[in-house]
Design an enzyme around this catalytic site. Structure first.
Site, PDB file in Angstrom:
ATOM      1  N   ASP A   4       0.760  -1.241   0.000  1.00 34.18           N
ATOM      2  CA  ASP A   4       0.000   0.000   0.000  1.00 34.18           C
ATOM      3  C   ASP A   4       0.796   1.301   0.000  1.00 34.18           C
ATOM      4  O   ASP A   4       0.638   2.137  -0.865  1.00 34.18           O
ATOM      5  CB  ASP A   4      -0.926   0.034   1.218  1.00 34.18           C
ATOM      6  CG  ASP A   4      -1.851  -1.179   1.280  1.00 34.18           C
ATOM      7  OD1 ASP A   4      -1.736  -2.067   0.429  1.00 34.18           O
ATOM      8  OD2 ASP A   4      -2.678  -1.226   2.195  1.00 34.18           O
TER       9      ASP A   4
ATOM     10  N   GLU B 154       1.647  -9.321  11.453  1.00 28.48           N
ATOM     11  CA  GLU B 154       1.352  -8.983  10.055  1.00 28.48           C
ATOM     12  C   GLU B 154       2.664  -8.866   9.255  1.00 28.48           C
ATOM     13  O   GLU B 154       2.768  -9.340   8.128  1.00 28.48           O
ATOM     14  CB  GLU B 154       0.595  -7.646  10.026  1.00 28.48           C
ATOM     15  CG  GLU B 154       0.184  -7.178   8.640  1.00 28.48           C
ATOM     16  CD  GLU B 154      -0.688  -5.921   8.689  1.00 28.48           C
ATOM     17  OE1 GLU B 154      -0.830  -5.330   9.786  1.00 28.48           O
ATOM     18  OE2 GLU B 154      -1.225  -5.540   7.643  1.00 28.48           O
TER      19      GLU B 154
HETATM   20  C1  DGY Z   1      -5.850  -1.851   4.151  1.00 30.26           C
HETATM   21  O1  DGY Z   1      -7.000  -1.467   4.398  1.00 30.26           O
HETATM   22  O2  DGY Z   1      -4.863  -1.497   4.799  1.00 30.26           O
HETATM   23  C2  DGY Z   1      -5.638  -2.824   3.120  1.00 30.26           C
HETATM   24  O3  DGY Z   1      -4.318  -3.060   2.855  1.00 30.26           O
HETATM   25  C3  DGY Z   1      -6.402  -2.545   1.862  1.00 30.26           C
HETATM   26  O4  DGY Z   1      -6.333  -3.702   1.112  1.00 30.26           O
END
Ligand code: DGY
Length: 426
Positions: A171, A397
């Site tokens: 992201d 994570e």
């Molecule tokens: C989040 O909401 O952080 C996710 O990575 C979107 O897929």
């Protein structure tokens, strides 16, 4: 109190317990609360974990994903099988899937973008146990792969672009800043994030990035998630070495599944050649690495990321020695491999999401490629790093590549799956 360190057997038991606890019936949430729905590439990797102790459940994970496939072939990145108030933005913001124009009855609400298409490679691995069940997935996989080429390479470059940082799965990578600079956030308005209530905000993307994430969702929703409009006019359009490598590997595995089932794979072979012969477009000679680039300007991002090591996974070996030399240099800067962002770079942040932390699933793909392409000692180093990180940081994570601590959410399904299917092995 028993303070003995956990044994590998304890860790394996815990990993199974995480998958069982995160099971919502046919799909597994990445972790409760923070990500309370089905995520596309999470499910693919999680299936590998299930396969180590419940083969039927592994297949369900993948089959359920395809129950959400759009008529265009697209398989969404989030599928909202239920409602949950702990995640933002939910189905009401995305306005995708469900009863959108042209959708078949029963299509679930979903996001309007996809995620790295790793599924065919996972299915190829699972096919050994159940070739008939794998064969049924060939047609939907082929439709999804074709969609990537038509909808996400609208400018016909022979590489795959993403239309939202979330589509890459990586992201808040600083590389996306190039494309994000073009995103107008003036109409986003106020909103309430949920992620920063659940995870230390210093491990999550900044508000300026979230504003842009939401502006891009708004653009897609306002345009009815039309592939042609998004493919050509989306404010953010960046060619991604990671998606392209994952798709290239997946296309090779799909072709192999087809051949095993006496299905003509010539159309897939053409697509493989197209991606393989254009992968070098990612090469940034100034950095000496495969880097993302802005589709419309051609400008490369100026730093290497963990995706820069995925070429061997895609079967692209022209620059293998350079790739391995860079891994060596990174290993001197960060004791745990493989940081998501260059640990020697100014923008490196050891705890912040994709600006530095190590992700077990990316390590799995990098190591698989290196093992297949003649660098097994590096593949093993990466596996050992992943194992050690899970032992020191838990089933987090992601992981701080300097301190070895867990980052982001906890009791994470894909980290548990990577322990079960790969990282634990001696
Ligand atoms: C989040 O909401 O952080 C996710 O990575 C979107 O897929």
């Amino acid at each position: 109190m028993d303070d003995k360190p956990a044994t590998p057997a304890d860790m394996t038991r815990q990993a199974r317990e995480i998958l069982v606890a995160n099971d919502r019936g046919g799909y597994t949430v990445p972790t409760a609360d923070l990500y309370p729905f089905q995520w596309n590439w999470d499910s693919a990797f999680v299936a590998l974990g299930w396969a180590t102790f419940d083969s039927d459940r592994a297949w369900q994970e993948i089959e359920k994903l395809f129950d959400a496939q759009w008529p265009s072939g697209m398989v969404p990145h989030i599928i909202f099988w239920t409602e949950a108030s702990t995640y933002f933005p939910g189905a009401g913001v995305w306005q995708a899937g469900g009863n959108m124009a042209g959708a078949p009855d029963g299509l679930p609400f979903s996001s309007g973008i996809s995620q790295p298409p790793v599924v065919a490679s996972i299915v190829k691995g699972l096919a050994v146990d159940d070739p008939a069940r794998a064969a049924k997935l060939i047609e939907p996989l082929n439709r999804w792969h074709k969609w990537w080429h038509s909808a996400r390479d609208a400018y016909d470059l022979g590489v795959i672009a993403i239309t939202h940082p979330w589509e890459s799965g990586r992201d808040n990578l600083p590389d996306w800043d190039l494309g994000m600079a073009k995103v107008d956030t003036s109409r986003v308005g106020p909103y309430q994030r949920r992620d920063t209530e659940l995870v230390d905000p210093s491990m999550r993307p900044h508000k300026e990035e979230y504003d842009r994430y939401l502006a891009l969702v708004q653009f897609g929703a306002e345009n009815g998630w039309d592939d042609d409009i998004i493919g050509h006019k989306n404010p953010f359009l960046m060619a991604d070495p990671s998606i392209t490598a994952v798709l290239l590997a997946a296309e090779r595995d799909l072709a192999s599944l087809m051949k095993d089932n006496d299905i003509d794979s010539s159309e897939v072979d053409v697509r493989i050649e197209r991606l393989a012969s254009n992968y070098d477009r990612f090469w940034n000679s100034e950095v000496g690495a495969y880097c993302a680039f802005d589709v419309r300007s051609g400008t490369h991002a100026g730093t290497a990321t963990s995706a820069s090591f995925l070429a061997p996974y895609a079967g692209v070996t022209d620059r293998l020695d350079t790739v391995v030399a860079m891994l060596e240099a990174w290993s001197q800067a960060a004791p745990y491999l493989v940081p998501s962002f260059d640990p020697r770079g100014e923008r490196f942040e050891a705890n912040r999401y994709w600006c530095g932390p190590v992700w077990a699933v990316v390590n799995y793909m990098i190591a698989t490629g290196l093992a297949e392409q003649g660098a097994p000692e590096w593949a093993e180093r990466i596996r050992i790093s992943t194992r050690d990180l899970i032992i020191t940081g838990g089933f987090a994570e992601s992981f701080n590549p300097v301190a070895g601590s867990g980052t982001g959410g906890h009791t994470f399904s894909w980290t548990a799956a990577m322990w079960l299917a790969w990282a634990h092995a001696e």
